[in-house]
Design a protein around this motif. Structure first.
Motif, PDB file in Angstrom:
ATOM      1  N   PHE A   1      -3.202   4.901   8.197  1.00 23.58           N
ATOM      2  CA  PHE A   1      -3.065   3.918   9.318  1.00 23.58           C
ATOM      3  C   PHE A   1      -4.179   2.666   9.102  1.00 23.58           C
ATOM      4  O   PHE A   1      -5.182   2.840   9.267  1.00 23.58           O
ATOM      5  N   GLY A   2      -3.245   1.681   8.769  1.00 23.63           N
ATOM      6  CA  GLY A   2      -3.942   0.544   8.297  1.00 23.63           C
ATOM      7  C   GLY A   2      -4.401  -0.194   9.590  1.00 23.63           C
ATOM      8  O   GLY A   2      -4.106  -0.005  10.807  1.00 23.63           O
ATOM      9  N   PRO A   3      -5.365  -1.354   9.475  1.00 24.20           N
ATOM     10  CA  PRO A   3      -5.870  -2.060  10.451  1.00 24.20           C
ATOM     11  C   PRO A   3      -4.937  -2.836  11.267  1.00 24.20           C
ATOM     12  O   PRO A   3      -4.985  -2.660  12.624  1.00 24.20           O
ATOM     13  N   GLU A   4      -3.591  -3.126  10.907  1.00 21.24           N
ATOM     14  CA  GLU A   4      -2.807  -3.635  11.432  1.00 21.24           C
ATOM     15  C   GLU A   4      -2.113  -2.682  12.626  1.00 21.24           C
ATOM     16  O   GLU A   4      -1.762  -3.038  13.843  1.00 21.24           O
ATOM     17  N   LEU A   5      -1.741  -1.595  11.849  1.00 18.39           N
ATOM     18  CA  LEU A   5      -1.043  -0.500  12.804  1.00 18.39           C
ATOM     19  C   LEU A   5      -2.021   0.108  14.019  1.00 18.39           C
ATOM     20  O   LEU A   5      -1.914   0.503  15.062  1.00 18.39           O
ATOM     21  N   VAL A   6      -3.426   0.236  13.467  1.00 17.09           N
ATOM     22  CA  VAL A   6      -4.302   0.640  14.606  1.00 17.09           C
ATOM     23  C   VAL A   6      -4.503  -0.493  15.657  1.00 17.09           C
ATOM     24  O   VAL A   6      -4.404   0.118  16.860  1.00 17.09           O
ATOM     25  N   GLU A   7      -4.572  -1.467  15.453  1.00 11.09           N
ATOM     26  CA  GLU A   7      -4.680  -2.653  16.579  1.00 11.09           C
ATOM     27  C   GLU A   7      -3.450  -2.752  17.240  1.00 11.09           C
ATOM     28  O   GLU A   7      -3.547  -2.840  18.628  1.00 11.09           O
ATOM     29  N   ALA A   8      -2.299  -2.595  16.829  1.00  9.48           N
ATOM     30  CA  ALA A   8      -1.047  -2.551  17.377  1.00  9.48           C
ATOM     31  C   ALA A   8      -0.998  -1.311  18.430  1.00  9.48           C
ATOM     32  O   ALA A   8      -0.431  -1.533  19.718  1.00  9.48           O
ATOM     33  N   VAL A   9      -1.140  -0.268  18.045  1.00 14.21           N
ATOM     34  CA  VAL A   9      -1.185   1.039  18.775  1.00 14.21           C
ATOM     35  C   VAL A   9      -2.279   0.915  19.877  1.00 14.21           C
ATOM     36  O   VAL A   9      -1.963   1.270  21.162  1.00 14.21           O
TER      37      VAL A   9
ATOM     38  N   SER B   1      -0.731  12.070   7.604  1.00 14.88           N
ATOM     39  CA  SER B   1      -0.615  13.032   6.623  1.00 14.88           C
ATOM     40  C   SER B   1      -0.961  12.743   4.976  1.00 14.88           C
ATOM     41  O   SER B   1      -1.074  13.337   4.114  1.00 14.88           O
ATOM     42  N   HIS B   2      -1.005  11.509   5.012  1.00 15.41           N
ATOM     43  CA  HIS B   2      -1.174  10.716   3.559  1.00 15.41           C
ATOM     44  C   HIS B   2      -0.190  10.895   2.512  1.00 15.41           C
ATOM     45  O   HIS B   2      -0.088  11.037   1.496  1.00 15.41           O
ATOM     46  N   THR B   3       0.998  11.000   3.281  1.00 13.65           N
ATOM     47  CA  THR B   3       2.292  11.057   2.298  1.00 13.65           C
ATOM     48  C   THR B   3       2.406   9.503   1.287  1.00 13.65           C
ATOM     49  O   THR B   3       2.363   8.752   1.726  1.00 13.65           O
ATOM     50  N   HIS B   4       2.897   9.962   0.270  1.00 15.16           N
ATOM     51  CA  HIS B   4       3.207   9.035  -0.719  1.00 15.16           C
ATOM     52  C   HIS B   4       4.699   8.797  -0.976  1.00 15.16           C
ATOM     53  O   HIS B   4       5.112   7.879  -1.640  1.00 15.16           O
ATOM     54  N   TYR B   5       5.372   9.295   0.093  1.00 20.49           N
ATOM     55  CA  TYR B   5       6.637   9.310   0.005  1.00 20.49           C
ATOM     56  C   TYR B   5       7.531   8.117   0.960  1.00 20.49           C
ATOM     57  O   TYR B   5       8.646   7.945   1.043  1.00 20.49           O
ATOM     58  N   GLY B   6       6.556   7.749   1.997  1.00 20.76           N
ATOM     59  CA  GLY B   6       7.046   6.527   2.824  1.00 20.76           C
ATOM     60  C   GLY B   6       6.687   5.271   2.376  1.00 20.76           C
ATOM     61  O   GLY B   6       5.858   4.950   1.580  1.00 20.76           O
ATOM     62  N   PRO B   7       7.153   4.426   3.252  1.00 27.81           N
ATOM     63  CA  PRO B   7       6.942   2.996   2.988  1.00 27.81           C
ATOM     64  C   PRO B   7       5.382   2.645   3.500  1.00 27.81           C
ATOM     65  O   PRO B   7       4.895   3.639   4.149  1.00 27.81           O
ATOM     66  N   GLY B   8       4.995   1.452   2.856  1.00 25.40           N
ATOM     67  CA  GLY B   8       3.521   1.382   3.059  1.00 25.40           C
ATOM     68  C   GLY B   8       3.198   1.063   4.318  1.00 25.40           C
ATOM     69  O   GLY B   8       3.970   0.254   5.157  1.00 25.40           O
ATOM     70  N   THR B   9       2.310   1.477   4.930  1.00 19.59           N
ATOM     71  CA  THR B   9       1.505   1.225   6.089  1.00 19.59           C
ATOM     72  C   THR B   9       0.286   0.589   6.199  1.00 19.59           C
ATOM     73  O   THR B   9      -0.406   0.542   7.326  1.00 19.59           O
ATOM     74  N   VAL B  10      -0.425   0.487   5.172  1.00 19.98           N
ATOM     75  CA  VAL B  10      -1.839  -0.182   4.934  1.00 19.98           C
ATOM     76  C   VAL B  10      -1.729  -1.331   4.103  1.00 19.98           C
ATOM     77  O   VAL B  10      -1.110  -1.458   3.142  1.00 19.98           O
TER      78      VAL B  10
END
Length: 101
Positions: free
Chosen positions: A29-37, A56-65
């Motif tokens: 959860f990057g700062p942009e996502l945290v603030e939006a939530v 879950s800290h998956t490396h298989y999804g698009p970037g969120t940080v």
């Protein structure tokens, strides 16, 4: 193909204090996502300190940080918006389904 999931739990105590717990199959959860939530949850009376975000800290999804090293890929704004929408779109349903336990 592995489907990434988001699980959301809303709790409310006898004093109408609400807490939001989120588990998501994302890198973090990057700062942009945290603030939006936080901004969306505030509309439902959920204070920032009452929100628990767990990735879950998956490396298989698009970037969120936005602060990951370049080799891990950059922030995918559209995917991050979809993750936020998945969380916040659950709030009206969760609020309607609150029941004593």
């Amino acid at each position: 193909m592995y489907k990434l999931k988001v699980q959301v739990l809303l709790l409310e105590d006898g004093y109408h204090q609400r807490s939001l717990f989120v588990g998501a199959d994302i890198f973090g959860f990057g700062p942009e996502l945290v603030e939006a939530v936080r901004a969306e949850a505030a509309l439902w009376g959920i204070r920032p300190e009452c929100i628990i975000l767990n990735a879950s800290h998956t490396h298989y999804g698009p970037g969120t940080v936005s602060h990951a090293i370049p080799g891990l890929g950059g922030l995918d704004i559209e995917f991050t918006r979809r993750v936020c929408a998945a969380i916040t779109n659950a709030l009206p349903v969760l609020y309607q389904d609150l029941s004593p336990s």
